[in-house]
Write a protein that holds these residues in place. Structure first.
Motif, PDB file in Angstrom:
ATOM      1  N   SER A   5       5.294 -93.357  26.173  1.00 37.51           N
ATOM      2  CA  SER A   5       5.040 -92.495  25.028  1.00 37.51           C
ATOM      3  C   SER A   5       5.651 -93.122  23.775  1.00 37.51           C
ATOM      4  CB  SER A   5       5.639 -91.111  25.275  1.00 37.51           C
ATOM      5  OG  SER A   5       7.042 -91.208  25.418  1.00 37.51           O
ATOM      6  N   LEU A   6       5.168 -92.714  22.636  1.00 38.21           N
ATOM      7  CA  LEU A   6       5.674 -93.237  21.373  1.00 38.21           C
ATOM      8  C   LEU A   6       6.845 -92.403  20.885  1.00 38.21           C
ATOM      9  CD1 LEU A   6       2.377 -93.907  19.403  1.00 38.21           C
ATOM     10  CD2 LEU A   6       3.796 -95.548  20.624  1.00 38.21           C
ATOM     11  N   GLY A   7       7.852 -93.085  20.369  1.00 37.56           N
ATOM     12  CA  GLY A   7       8.956 -92.395  19.722  1.00 37.56           C
ATOM     13  C   GLY A   7       8.532 -91.904  18.350  1.00 37.56           C
ATOM     14  N   HIS A   8       9.324 -91.031  17.779  1.00 39.71           N
ATOM     15  CA  HIS A   8       9.006 -90.456  16.469  1.00 39.71           C
ATOM     16  C   HIS A   8       8.838 -91.545  15.406  1.00 39.71           C
ATOM     17  CE1 HIS A   8       8.907 -87.602  13.185  1.00 39.71           C
ATOM     18  NE2 HIS A   8       9.876 -88.278  12.600  1.00 39.71           N
ATOM     19  N   PHE A   9       9.768 -92.483  15.351  1.00 39.28           N
ATOM     20  CA  PHE A   9       9.687 -93.525  14.330  1.00 39.28           C
ATOM     21  C   PHE A   9       8.494 -94.440  14.568  1.00 39.28           C
ATOM     22  CE2 PHE A   9      10.995 -97.359  12.007  1.00 39.28           C
ATOM     23  CZ  PHE A   9      11.187 -96.788  10.765  1.00 39.28           C
ATOM     24  N   LEU A  12       5.603 -92.786  13.070  1.00 40.72           N
ATOM     25  CA  LEU A  12       5.592 -92.922  11.612  1.00 40.72           C
ATOM     26  C   LEU A  12       5.067 -94.289  11.195  1.00 40.72           C
ATOM     27  CD1 LEU A  12       8.993 -91.300  10.549  1.00 40.72           C
ATOM     28  CD2 LEU A  12       6.693 -90.406  10.154  1.00 40.72           C
ATOM     29  N   VAL A  13       5.509 -95.332  11.885  1.00 38.22           N
ATOM     30  CA  VAL A  13       5.064 -96.688  11.563  1.00 38.22           C
ATOM     31  C   VAL A  13       3.562 -96.826  11.811  1.00 38.22           C
ATOM     32  CG1 VAL A  13       5.260 -99.124  12.218  1.00 38.22           C
ATOM     33  CG2 VAL A  13       7.325 -97.739  11.923  1.00 38.22           C
ATOM     34  N   LEU A  14       3.101 -96.335  12.942  1.00 38.64           N
ATOM     35  CA  LEU A  14       1.679 -96.433  13.265  1.00 38.64           C
ATOM     36  C   LEU A  14       0.827 -95.646  12.262  1.00 38.64           C
ATOM     37  CD1 LEU A  14      -0.200 -97.752  15.280  1.00 38.64           C
ATOM     38  CD2 LEU A  14       0.050 -95.755  16.744  1.00 38.64           C
ATOM     39  N   LEU A  15       1.272 -94.466  11.886  1.00 37.25           N
ATOM     40  CA  LEU A  15       0.540 -93.680  10.888  1.00 37.25           C
ATOM     41  C   LEU A  15       0.527 -94.375   9.532  1.00 37.25           C
ATOM     42  CD1 LEU A  15       1.711 -90.096  11.857  1.00 37.25           C
ATOM     43  CD2 LEU A  15      -0.606 -91.020  12.042  1.00 37.25           C
ATOM     44  N   ALA A  16       1.637 -95.006   9.153  1.00 36.10           N
ATOM     45  CA  ALA A  16       1.678 -95.745   7.891  1.00 36.10           C
ATOM     46  C   ALA A  16       0.690 -96.904   7.926  1.00 36.10           C
ATOM     47  CB  ALA A  16       3.096 -96.254   7.617  1.00 36.10           C
ATOM     48  N   ILE A  17       0.621 -97.614   9.058  1.00 33.45           N
ATOM     49  CA  ILE A  17      -0.331 -98.717   9.207  1.00 33.45           C
ATOM     50  C   ILE A  17      -1.757 -98.207   9.049  1.00 33.45           C
ATOM     51  CG2 ILE A  17      -1.307-100.364  10.859  1.00 33.45           C
ATOM     52  CD1 ILE A  17       1.564-100.608  12.024  1.00 33.45           C
ATOM     53  N   LEU A  18      -2.063 -97.124   9.723  1.00 33.10           N
ATOM     54  CA  LEU A  18      -3.417 -96.566   9.649  1.00 33.10           C
ATOM     55  C   LEU A  18      -3.762 -96.135   8.233  1.00 33.10           C
ATOM     56  CD1 LEU A  18      -3.409 -94.496  12.953  1.00 33.10           C
ATOM     57  CD2 LEU A  18      -4.703 -96.583  12.482  1.00 33.10           C
ATOM     58  N   VAL A  50      11.738-101.002  10.997  1.00 30.84           N
ATOM     59  CA  VAL A  50      10.275-101.108  10.994  1.00 30.84           C
ATOM     60  C   VAL A  50       9.837-102.299  11.829  1.00 30.84           C
ATOM     61  CG1 VAL A  50       8.258-101.606   9.543  1.00 30.84           C
ATOM     62  CG2 VAL A  50       9.903 -99.871   8.832  1.00 30.84           C
ATOM     63  N   TYR A  51      10.505-103.440  11.669  1.00 31.36           N
ATOM     64  CA  TYR A  51      10.109-104.629  12.433  1.00 31.36           C
ATOM     65  C   TYR A  51      10.379-104.452  13.929  1.00 31.36           C
ATOM     66  CZ  TYR A  51       9.023-107.082   8.168  1.00 31.36           C
ATOM     67  OH  TYR A  51       8.443-107.450   6.981  1.00 31.36           O
ATOM     68  N   ILE A  52      11.426-103.750  14.277  1.00 35.12           N
ATOM     69  CA  ILE A  52      11.688-103.454  15.694  1.00 35.12           C
ATOM     70  C   ILE A  52      10.595-102.540  16.240  1.00 35.12           C
ATOM     71  CG2 ILE A  52      13.250-102.240  17.275  1.00 35.12           C
ATOM     72  CD1 ILE A  52      15.571-103.318  15.511  1.00 35.12           C
ATOM     73  N   ALA A  53      10.230-101.519  15.468  1.00 32.07           N
ATOM     74  CA  ALA A  53       9.155-100.611  15.897  1.00 32.07           C
ATOM     75  C   ALA A  53       7.833-101.364  16.018  1.00 32.07           C
ATOM     76  CB  ALA A  53       9.031 -99.444  14.918  1.00 32.07           C
ATOM     77  N   LEU A  54       7.563-102.279  15.095  1.00 37.04           N
ATOM     78  CA  LEU A  54       6.332-103.070  15.168  1.00 37.04           C
ATOM     79  C   LEU A  54       6.311-103.916  16.444  1.00 37.04           C
ATOM     80  CD1 LEU A  54       5.952-104.219  11.460  1.00 37.04           C
ATOM     81  CD2 LEU A  54       4.375-102.747  12.739  1.00 37.04           C
ATOM     82  N   ARG A  55       7.450-104.486  16.802  1.00 39.38           N
ATOM     83  CA  ARG A  55       7.519-105.281  18.033  1.00 39.38           C
ATOM     84  C   ARG A  55       7.238-104.411  19.246  1.00 39.38           C
ATOM     85  NH1 ARG A  55      12.974-107.379  18.938  1.00 39.38           N
ATOM     86  NH2 ARG A  55      12.692-108.210  16.858  1.00 39.38           N
ATOM     87  N   ARG A  56       7.808-103.196  19.263  1.00 38.53           N
ATOM     88  CA  ARG A  56       7.556-102.279  20.383  1.00 38.53           C
ATOM     89  C   ARG A  56       6.091-101.867  20.446  1.00 38.53           C
ATOM     90  NH1 ARG A  56      11.392 -97.989  19.022  1.00 38.53           N
ATOM     91  NH2 ARG A  56      13.104 -99.259  18.348  1.00 38.53           N
ATOM     92  N   LEU A  57       5.498-101.604  19.290  1.00 37.22           N
ATOM     93  CA  LEU A  57       4.085-101.226  19.252  1.00 37.22           C
ATOM     94  C   LEU A  57       3.203-102.375  19.733  1.00 37.22           C
ATOM     95  CD1 LEU A  57       4.029 -99.277  15.867  1.00 37.22           C
ATOM     96  CD2 LEU A  57       3.680 -98.307  18.155  1.00 37.22           C
ATOM     97  N   GLU A  58       3.603-103.595  19.407  1.00 33.46           N
ATOM     98  CA  GLU A  58       2.835-104.748  19.880  1.00 33.46           C
ATOM     99  C   GLU A  58       2.974-104.902  21.399  1.00 33.46           C
ATOM    100  OE1 GLU A  58       1.815-109.250  18.517  1.00 33.46           O
ATOM    101  OE2 GLU A  58       3.836-108.533  18.088  1.00 33.46           O
ATOM    102  N   GLN A  59       4.168-104.688  21.917  1.00 35.01           N
ATOM    103  CA  GLN A  59       4.378-104.767  23.367  1.00 35.01           C
ATOM    104  C   GLN A  59       3.563-103.711  24.103  1.00 35.01           C
ATOM    105  OE1 GLN A  59       8.648-104.410  23.531  1.00 35.01           O
ATOM    106  NE2 GLN A  59       8.978-106.612  23.299  1.00 35.01           N
TER     107      GLN A  59
END
Length: 76
Positions: A5-9, A12-18, A50-59
């Motif tokens: 599942s996605l964490g709250h942050f 937020l990062v994914l919604l900002a990207i979209l 943000v960069y840590i969250a981006l890495r997790r989203l990529e994984q």
């Protein structure tokens, strides 16, 4: 294989990207993501977070990153 599942942050990062992509951005970078989250939440956001969250989203297979060619422009 079930996705975590996605964490709250991460959300937020994914919604900002979209939102940034929907606004016409061809590629979305870290700094505009930070600015978008800060604008919408009225809270300071760490670039590192943000960069840590981006890495997790990529994984998790939700975003894709790549290294661009260097440019002669300072900060480019």
């Amino acid at each position: 294989m079930p996705r975590e599942s996605l964490g709250h942050f991460e959300q937020l990062v994914l919604l900002a990207i979209l939102h940034l992509a929907d606004s016409g951005a061809d590629d979305v970078y870290g700094v505009p993501i930070v600015d978008e989250i800060e604008r919408r939440t009225s809270r300071p956001v760490s670039r590192v977070a943000v960069y840590i969250a981006l890495r997790r989203l990529e994984q998790k297979g939700l975003v894709k990153s790549w290294m661009g060619d260097p440019v002669a422009e300072r900060g480019g």
